[in-house]
Enzyme design. Structure first.
Site, short mmCIF file in Angstrom:
data_model
loop_
_atom_site.label_atom_id
_atom_site.label_comp_id
_atom_site.label_asym_id
_atom_site.label_seq_id
_atom_site.Cartn_x
_atom_site.Cartn_y
_atom_site.Cartn_z
N ARG A 183 27.06 11.11 -3.05
CA ARG A 183 26.82 11.56 -4.41
C ARG A 183 25.44 12.20 -4.54
O ARG A 183 24.49 11.75 -3.91
CB ARG A 183 26.87 10.38 -5.39
N LYS A 225 39.07 2.68 -9.62
CA LYS A 225 40.04 2.01 -10.48
C LYS A 225 40.06 2.58 -11.90
O LYS A 225 41.09 2.59 -12.55
CB LYS A 225 39.84 0.51 -10.48
N ARG A 284 25.60 -4.62 -4.80
CA ARG A 284 26.62 -4.66 -5.85
C ARG A 284 27.95 -5.13 -5.31
O ARG A 284 28.69 -5.86 -5.97
CB ARG A 284 26.78 -3.27 -6.46
N ARG A 319 20.64 9.15 -6.18
CA ARG A 319 20.05 8.17 -7.10
C ARG A 319 19.91 6.81 -6.41
O ARG A 319 20.72 6.45 -5.56
CB ARG A 319 20.97 7.99 -8.33
N ARG A 346 36.42 -10.44 -15.51
CA ARG A 346 35.52 -10.39 -14.36
C ARG A 346 35.35 -11.75 -13.72
O ARG A 346 34.83 -11.86 -12.62
CB ARG A 346 34.14 -9.91 -14.80
#
Ligand code: ZN
Length: 214
Positions: free
Chosen positions: A127, A13, A171, A160, A88
């Protein structure tokens, strides 16, 4: 045009918000950036926010809202803005609406970039990062020249902790708990627009352009 971006971490986003800002000539207002700017410039709001952050606490809604409203009251936001990372929570959305109503205006679009959790987990697990120089890569989209080695400094690349499936899943759970109510809220207001975030960034942006108009 006042636009709110909704979308899970990793849904892209922020990228879309930047493109909207560029095409429609309105500022891309990211909460993270305004916090950093206020702290860097040592404003009163920044000093207040820093107290919480230094203690590892979340900045309270009320202060976040004040920092945000201070930013969108600036001249460059006169013709609109695209908000990234705000609101949020429902209380934040309500305060924003109340303030906009006072100014005789409202949120025009809440653009929801929708990507299924499995896709996000997949994207993140591709990643790779260099812990030495901070460069980031992706096994599918941005490969290093030599597998597993940083192009910049020759160090070994790692996945990571933040990008590991367990962390990403946690998350996403938090995100869904917080955001589903916002999706319902903006649906009721008649401004929610959902776009498929699984296609290429160009295609996502095209879908957004179709909604916002030329
Ligand atoms: Zn490196």
């Amino acid at each position: 045009m006042k636009i709110i971006m909704l979308g899970a971490p990793g849904a892209g986003k922020g990228t879309q918000a930047s493109r909207i800002a560029e095409k429609y000539q309105i500022p891309h207002v990211s909460t993270g950036d305004i916090f950093r700017a206020n702290i860097k410039n040592g404003t009163d709001l920044g000093k207040e926010a820093k107290k919480y952050m230094d203690q590892g606490q979340l900045v309270p809604d009320e202060l976040t809202v004040r920092i945000l409203l201070d930013r969108v009251a600036q001249d460059d936001c006169k013709n609109g803005y695209v908000l990234d990372g705000f609101p949020r929570t429902i209380p934040q959305a309500e305060v924003l609406d109340a303030e906009l109503t006072k100014l005789g205006t409202k949120v025009d679009y809440a653009v929801n970039v929708e990507v299924p959790d499995e896709n996000i987990i997949g994207r993140m697990s591709g990643r790779r990062a260099c812990l030495k120089c901070g460069a980031t890569y992706h096994l599918e989209f941005l490969r290093p020249k030599t597998e597993g080695i940083c192009d910049n400094c020759g160090s070994e690349l790692v996945l990571r902790d933040d990008d590991k499936p367990e962390t990403v899943k946690k998350r996403l759970t938090v995100y869904h708990d917080q955001t589903q109510p916002l999706i319902d809220y903006y649906t009721e207001k008649g401004v929610l627009k959902t776009v498929d975030g699984t296609v290429s960034p160009e295609q996502v942006f095209q879908a957004i352009e179709n909604i916002l108009g030329a």
